[in-house]
Design a protein around this motif. Structure first.
Motif, PDB file in Angstrom:
ATOM      1  N   THR A   1     -13.399   4.695   1.279  1.00 56.52           N
ATOM      2  CA  THR A   1     -12.779   4.365   2.556  1.00 56.52           C
ATOM      3  C   THR A   1     -13.007   2.911   2.934  1.00 56.52           C
ATOM      4  O   THR A   1     -12.186   2.303   3.616  1.00 56.52           O
ATOM      5  CB  THR A   1     -13.317   5.281   3.658  1.00 56.52           C
ATOM      6  OG1 THR A   1     -14.752   5.202   3.678  1.00 56.52           O
ATOM      7  CG2 THR A   1     -12.911   6.718   3.400  1.00 56.52           C
ATOM      8  N   HIS A   2     -14.140   2.351   2.504  1.00 57.30           N
ATOM      9  CA  HIS A   2     -14.418   0.947   2.806  1.00 57.30           C
ATOM     10  C   HIS A   2     -13.362   0.053   2.173  1.00 57.30           C
ATOM     11  O   HIS A   2     -12.841  -0.867   2.817  1.00 57.30           O
ATOM     12  CB  HIS A   2     -15.811   0.552   2.304  1.00 57.30           C
ATOM     13  CG  HIS A   2     -16.091  -0.918   2.415  1.00 57.30           C
ATOM     14  ND1 HIS A   2     -16.350  -1.535   3.624  1.00 57.30           N
ATOM     15  CD2 HIS A   2     -16.113  -1.895   1.485  1.00 57.30           C
ATOM     16  CE1 HIS A   2     -16.550  -2.816   3.427  1.00 57.30           C
ATOM     17  NE2 HIS A   2     -16.411  -3.069   2.137  1.00 57.30           N
ATOM     18  N   THR A   3     -13.012   0.347   0.936  1.00 62.91           N
ATOM     19  CA  THR A   3     -11.992  -0.466   0.265  1.00 62.91           C
ATOM     20  C   THR A   3     -10.636  -0.262   0.925  1.00 62.91           C
ATOM     21  O   THR A   3      -9.888  -1.225   1.144  1.00 62.91           O
ATOM     22  CB  THR A   3     -11.915  -0.108  -1.224  1.00 62.91           C
ATOM     23  OG1 THR A   3     -13.216  -0.266  -1.809  1.00 62.91           O
ATOM     24  CG2 THR A   3     -10.941  -1.018  -1.960  1.00 62.91           C
ATOM     25  N   TRP A   4     -10.304   0.965   1.265  1.00 67.35           N
ATOM     26  CA  TRP A   4      -9.028   1.233   1.924  1.00 67.35           C
ATOM     27  C   TRP A   4      -8.952   0.518   3.276  1.00 67.35           C
ATOM     28  O   TRP A   4      -7.863   0.191   3.730  1.00 67.35           O
ATOM     29  CB  TRP A   4      -8.829   2.728   2.128  1.00 67.35           C
ATOM     30  CG  TRP A   4      -8.182   3.417   0.968  1.00 67.35           C
ATOM     31  CD1 TRP A   4      -8.715   4.390   0.181  1.00 67.35           C
ATOM     32  CD2 TRP A   4      -6.855   3.200   0.464  1.00 67.35           C
ATOM     33  NE1 TRP A   4      -7.817   4.778  -0.786  1.00 67.35           N
ATOM     34  CE2 TRP A   4      -6.659   4.065  -0.630  1.00 67.35           C
ATOM     35  CE3 TRP A   4      -5.814   2.342   0.832  1.00 67.35           C
ATOM     36  CZ2 TRP A   4      -5.478   4.123  -1.358  1.00 67.35           C
ATOM     37  CZ3 TRP A   4      -4.628   2.393   0.098  1.00 67.35           C
ATOM     38  CH2 TRP A   4      -4.469   3.265  -0.976  1.00 67.35           C
ATOM     39  N   ALA A   5     -10.102   0.301   3.911  1.00 76.92           N
ATOM     40  CA  ALA A   5     -10.111  -0.348   5.217  1.00 76.92           C
ATOM     41  C   ALA A   5      -9.951  -1.863   5.107  1.00 76.92           C
ATOM     42  O   ALA A   5      -9.750  -2.539   6.120  1.00 76.92           O
ATOM     43  CB  ALA A   5     -11.402  -0.020   5.949  1.00 76.92           C
ATOM     44  N   THR A   6     -10.040  -2.382   3.900  1.00 76.07           N
ATOM     45  CA  THR A   6      -9.872  -3.821   3.700  1.00 76.07           C
ATOM     46  C   THR A   6      -8.434  -4.217   3.996  1.00 76.07           C
ATOM     47  O   THR A   6      -7.505  -3.552   3.548  1.00 76.07           O
ATOM     48  CB  THR A   6     -10.214  -4.190   2.247  1.00 76.07           C
ATOM     49  OG1 THR A   6     -11.539  -3.746   1.946  1.00 76.07           O
ATOM     50  CG2 THR A   6     -10.125  -5.691   2.028  1.00 76.07           C
ATOM     51  N   PRO A   7      -8.214  -5.276   4.776  1.00 78.53           N
ATOM     52  CA  PRO A   7      -6.840  -5.716   5.041  1.00 78.53           C
ATOM     53  C   PRO A   7      -6.074  -5.942   3.746  1.00 78.53           C
ATOM     54  O   PRO A   7      -6.634  -6.461   2.766  1.00 78.53           O
ATOM     55  CB  PRO A   7      -7.038  -7.013   5.824  1.00 78.53           C
ATOM     56  CG  PRO A   7      -8.372  -6.850   6.479  1.00 78.53           C
ATOM     57  CD  PRO A   7      -9.201  -6.082   5.490  1.00 78.53           C
TER      58      PRO A   7
ATOM     59  N   ASP B   1       0.239   3.805   3.146  1.00 75.47           N
ATOM     60  CA  ASP B   1       0.865   3.693   4.465  1.00 75.47           C
ATOM     61  C   ASP B   1       2.127   2.840   4.482  1.00 75.47           C
ATOM     62  O   ASP B   1       2.721   2.655   5.536  1.00 75.47           O
ATOM     63  CB  ASP B   1      -0.138   3.139   5.484  1.00 75.47           C
ATOM     64  CG  ASP B   1      -0.635   1.739   5.126  1.00 75.47           C
ATOM     65  OD1 ASP B   1      -1.629   1.299   5.737  1.00 75.47           O
ATOM     66  OD2 ASP B   1      -0.047   1.085   4.239  1.00 75.47           O
TER      67      ASP B   1
ATOM     68  N   SER C   1       0.861  -1.176   0.000  1.00 77.67           N
ATOM     69  CA  SER C   1       0.000   0.000   0.000  1.00 77.67           C
ATOM     70  C   SER C   1       0.894   1.221   0.000  1.00 77.67           C
ATOM     71  O   SER C   1       1.703   1.399   0.922  1.00 77.67           O
ATOM     72  CB  SER C   1      -0.892   0.007   1.236  1.00 77.67           C
ATOM     73  OG  SER C   1      -1.478   1.283   1.394  1.00 77.67           O
TER      74      SER C   1
END
Length: 137
Positions: A103-109, A54, A51
């Motif tokens: 944001t939902h996709t970004w929150a995916t592990p 981060d 990613s």
């Protein structure tokens, strides 16, 4: 957007190769990049991912400790350093990139994101043409 892989080749078992994935037409910032491979007669396999939001990374169990993924944002490239290569690493290696749109996709592990990227299930993803890696025994 165009992704171009380079660095593949023929190497003896135990040797090393460094693959690069270079992007044009987009800025790699805020992207998730995955390296995948496909051997003849086998399904495509996720090898590693990063990613660029981060810096988190993910490795498949089969390459953990041998492969290292890194990014050079200034050069818009993501590299895959492959050490201690084995004949089982022989495959065509592809890079893929996606910029998650919510944001939902970004929150995916990250491991799950890489799996979704490999399955072609993320909107706006791009793939390179692949580079052959052959490891002789």
């Amino acid at each position: 957007v165009q992704l171009v892989e380079s660095g593949g080749g023929l190497v003896q078992a135990g040797g090393s190769l460094r693959l690069s994935c270079a992007a044009s037409g987009t800025d790699f910032n805020d992207h998730v990049i995955g390296w995948f491979r496909q051997a003849p007669g086998k399904e495509r396999e996720g090898v590693s991912g990063i990613s660029l939001r981060d810096g988190s990374t993910h490795y498949a169990a089969s390459v953990k400790g041998r492969f290292t993924i890194s990014s050079l944002n200034a050069k818009n490239t993501v590299d895959l350093q492959m050490n201690s290569l084995k004949p089982d690493d022989t495959a065509v290696y592809y890079c893929a990139a996606v910029r998650p749109l919510d944001t939902h996709t970004w929150a995916t592990p990250l491991p799950d994101l890489i799996a979704l990227l490999g399955a072609g299930l993320l909107e706006g993803q791009h793939w390179g043409q692949g580079t052959q890696v052959t490891v002789s025994s």
